[in-house]
Design a protein around this motif. Sequence first.
Motif, PDB file in Angstrom:
ATOM      1  N   ALA A  20       0.830  -1.209   0.000  1.00 35.33           N
ATOM      2  CA  ALA A  20       0.000   0.000   0.000  1.00 35.33           C
ATOM      3  C   ALA A  20       0.859   1.251   0.000  1.00 35.33           C
ATOM      4  O   ALA A  20       0.543   2.233  -0.684  1.00 35.33           O
ATOM      5  CB  ALA A  20      -0.927  -0.009   1.217  1.00 35.33           C
ATOM      6  N   ILE A  21       1.985   1.213   0.734  1.00 35.34           N
ATOM      7  CA  ILE A  21       2.842   2.410   0.784  1.00 35.34           C
ATOM      8  C   ILE A  21       3.509   2.641  -0.572  1.00 35.34           C
ATOM      9  O   ILE A  21       3.550   3.772  -1.079  1.00 35.34           O
ATOM     10  CB  ILE A  21       3.879   2.263   1.917  1.00 35.34           C
ATOM     11  N   ILE A  22       3.995   1.538  -1.201  1.00 36.16           N
ATOM     12  CA  ILE A  22       4.595   1.690  -2.529  1.00 36.16           C
ATOM     13  C   ILE A  22       3.560   2.257  -3.503  1.00 36.16           C
ATOM     14  O   ILE A  22       3.829   3.175  -4.279  1.00 36.16           O
ATOM     15  CB  ILE A  22       5.128   0.332  -3.032  1.00 36.16           C
ATOM     16  N   GLY A  23       2.331   1.702  -3.407  1.00 34.08           N
ATOM     17  CA  GLY A  23       1.264   2.189  -4.283  1.00 34.08           C
ATOM     18  C   GLY A  23       0.980   3.661  -4.067  1.00 34.08           C
ATOM     19  O   GLY A  23       0.781   4.420  -5.022  1.00 34.08           O
ATOM     20  N   ALA A  24       1.017   4.088  -2.783  1.00 34.75           N
ATOM     21  CA  ALA A  24       0.746   5.497  -2.497  1.00 34.75           C
ATOM     22  C   ALA A  24       1.824   6.386  -3.088  1.00 34.75           C
ATOM     23  O   ALA A  24       1.534   7.460  -3.621  1.00 34.75           O
ATOM     24  CB  ALA A  24       0.658   5.708  -0.989  1.00 34.75           C
ATOM     25  N   PHE A  25       3.100   5.916  -3.042  1.00 33.32           N
ATOM     26  CA  PHE A  25       4.171   6.717  -3.628  1.00 33.32           C
ATOM     27  C   PHE A  25       3.999   6.832  -5.136  1.00 33.32           C
ATOM     28  O   PHE A  25       4.195   7.906  -5.712  1.00 33.32           O
ATOM     29  CB  PHE A  25       5.537   6.100  -3.294  1.00 33.32           C
ATOM     30  N   ILE A  26       3.610   5.705  -5.774  1.00 30.96           N
ATOM     31  CA  ILE A  26       3.430   5.750  -7.230  1.00 30.96           C
ATOM     32  C   ILE A  26       2.304   6.711  -7.584  1.00 30.96           C
ATOM     33  O   ILE A  26       2.399   7.501  -8.529  1.00 30.96           O
ATOM     34  CB  ILE A  26       3.169   4.337  -7.778  1.00 30.96           C
ATOM     35  N   THR A  27       1.207   6.661  -6.790  1.00 30.07           N
ATOM     36  CA  THR A  27       0.101   7.587  -7.030  1.00 30.07           C
ATOM     37  C   THR A  27       0.552   9.032  -6.857  1.00 30.07           C
ATOM     38  O   THR A  27       0.158   9.923  -7.617  1.00 30.07           O
ATOM     39  CB  THR A  27      -1.056   7.284  -6.069  1.00 30.07           C
ATOM     40  N   LEU A  28       1.437   9.257  -5.855  1.00 30.64           N
ATOM     41  CA  LEU A  28       1.955  10.610  -5.610  1.00 30.64           C
ATOM     42  C   LEU A  28       2.744  11.103  -6.829  1.00 30.64           C
ATOM     43  O   LEU A  28       2.553  12.244  -7.285  1.00 30.64           O
ATOM     44  CB  LEU A  28       2.840  10.587  -4.373  1.00 30.64           C
ATOM     45  N   ILE A  29       3.615  10.222  -7.386  1.00 29.93           N
ATOM     46  CA  ILE A  29       4.398  10.628  -8.556  1.00 29.93           C
ATOM     47  C   ILE A  29       3.466  10.950  -9.718  1.00 29.93           C
ATOM     48  O   ILE A  29       3.641  11.949 -10.431  1.00 29.93           O
ATOM     49  CB  ILE A  29       5.392   9.514  -8.932  1.00 29.93           C
ATOM     50  N   GLY A  30       2.429  10.093  -9.893  1.00 31.23           N
ATOM     51  CA  GLY A  30       1.458  10.357 -10.957  1.00 31.23           C
ATOM     52  C   GLY A  30       0.794  11.710 -10.795  1.00 31.23           C
ATOM     53  O   GLY A  30       0.639  12.467 -11.754  1.00 31.23           O
ATOM     54  N   SER A  31       0.427  12.062  -9.539  1.00 28.88           N
ATOM     55  CA  SER A  31      -0.264  13.347  -9.361  1.00 28.88           C
ATOM     56  C   SER A  31       0.694  14.511  -9.564  1.00 28.88           C
ATOM     57  O   SER A  31       0.277  15.578 -10.029  1.00 28.88           O
ATOM     58  CB  SER A  31      -0.940  13.408  -7.993  1.00 28.88           C
ATOM     59  N   ILE A  32       2.012  14.302  -9.285  1.00 31.72           N
ATOM     60  CA  ILE A  32       2.982  15.366  -9.580  1.00 31.72           C
ATOM     61  C   ILE A  32       3.026  15.626 -11.082  1.00 31.72           C
ATOM     62  O   ILE A  32       3.044  16.778 -11.538  1.00 31.72           O
ATOM     63  CB  ILE A  32       4.375  14.977  -9.047  1.00 31.72           C
ATOM     64  N   PHE A  33       3.011  14.532 -11.863  1.00 36.55           N
ATOM     65  CA  PHE A  33       3.012  14.715 -13.319  1.00 36.55           C
ATOM     66  C   PHE A  33       1.769  15.465 -13.786  1.00 36.55           C
ATOM     67  O   PHE A  33       1.824  16.305 -14.679  1.00 36.55           O
ATOM     68  CB  PHE A  33       3.103  13.366 -14.027  1.00 36.55           C
ATOM     69  N   MET A  34       0.616  15.156 -13.140  1.00 36.26           N
ATOM     70  CA  MET A  34      -0.622  15.871 -13.498  1.00 36.26           C
ATOM     71  C   MET A  34      -0.485  17.371 -13.223  1.00 36.26           C
ATOM     72  O   MET A  34      -0.889  18.203 -14.045  1.00 36.26           O
ATOM     73  CB  MET A  34      -1.793  15.331 -12.686  1.00 36.26           C
ATOM     74  N   VAL A  35       0.108  17.709 -12.081  1.00 36.73           N
ATOM     75  CA  VAL A  35       0.283  19.122 -11.722  1.00 36.73           C
ATOM     76  C   VAL A  35       1.179  19.808 -12.751  1.00 36.73           C
ATOM     77  O   VAL A  35       0.884  20.926 -13.212  1.00 36.73           O
ATOM     78  CB  VAL A  35       0.893  19.245 -10.304  1.00 36.73           C
ATOM     79  N   LEU A  36       2.284  19.115 -13.144  1.00 35.80           N
ATOM     80  CA  LEU A  36       3.183  19.706 -14.130  1.00 35.80           C
ATOM     81  C   LEU A  36       2.466  19.898 -15.467  1.00 35.80           C
ATOM     82  O   LEU A  36       2.679  20.906 -16.154  1.00 35.80           O
ATOM     83  CB  LEU A  36       4.412  18.813 -14.318  1.00 35.80           C
TER      84      LEU A  36
END
Lengths: 139, 164
Positions: free
Chosen positions: A26-42
């Motif tokens: 779950a923690i790894i998944g949360a980090f991957i989701t975080l990276i994805g949302s950073i790309f969305m912001v960019l």
Amino acid sequence: MACLVLSGSLLWPVILKKDIKMDVLAIIGAFITLIGSIFMVLGALGLVRMPDVFNRIQTGTKASTLGTILSLLGLALIVPSWSGKLISFILFVGLTNPVSSHVLARAAHHLKIPMSVSDRTVTDKLSEYYNNNPKEVEE
Amino acid sequence: MKIKTILIMSVILFIGWLIMNNSLQPGIVISGAILSVGISMIFCRYCRLINDVRLTPKALAYSFAYIFVFSWALIKANLDVASRVIRPSLPIKPGIVQVRTKLKSKIGRLILANSVTLTPGTLIVEYHDDLMFIHWIDVKSEDVEKASQEIIGQFEKYLEVMYG
């Protein structure tokens, strides 16, 4: 939102008392989701900063595709039983997103929307092609 | 009616059915198999798009490798565009260039166009037979041959084996 997801997944074991292996996933998944949302912001930032339609479509397509894919992959790790459906979503996004941006760009060029406001544009081979072959231009 | 087309289509439908059901109970598997073969026999007698797919071992291996090549290119594209967006000077040099593809089959061109749209700063704008007009965020070369090599060379190598 990403911070919410991350903190939520860190609290996950405390709230639900699940076993350790699931929590690591779950923690790894949360980090991957975080990276994805950073790309969305960019991508959103790119929409604001880019000078013309075509460049905006560029940043919009790329960022939203990888952002969506990473968010869905992270979700698949957090909730493994959804992974089949999430992977089919990923395939759907990967197949349809480029098509829609191509159609937008084609329509924009067809309507003769100017390429850039600040004279950065180097070349426009498509307009040259249409000038050389006038009968190829669709109505 | 071609056996190969029906086979590929029913395998795709069957995998989709299993994913959507998310279970391997015998009833679901059997009904899914019957439905997917039936649907592809009714609706996919003349699927020209799937006709060009090759089923040789080499083509299957290349399809598998293509997933990784494409994912790497996708990640690189995103980092590249993201770094351009963040930098204050906004280092872009956009333009529409012309490239020429060697691929003949429709599905090969479809996948090539989709891949190009998702990779480093390139976007398909228009398309006539084997000519593709690509909006490039950082034009490195206006020459047709060099631009083709730079943009579609890495994908064409694989797609030529997979679909021709």
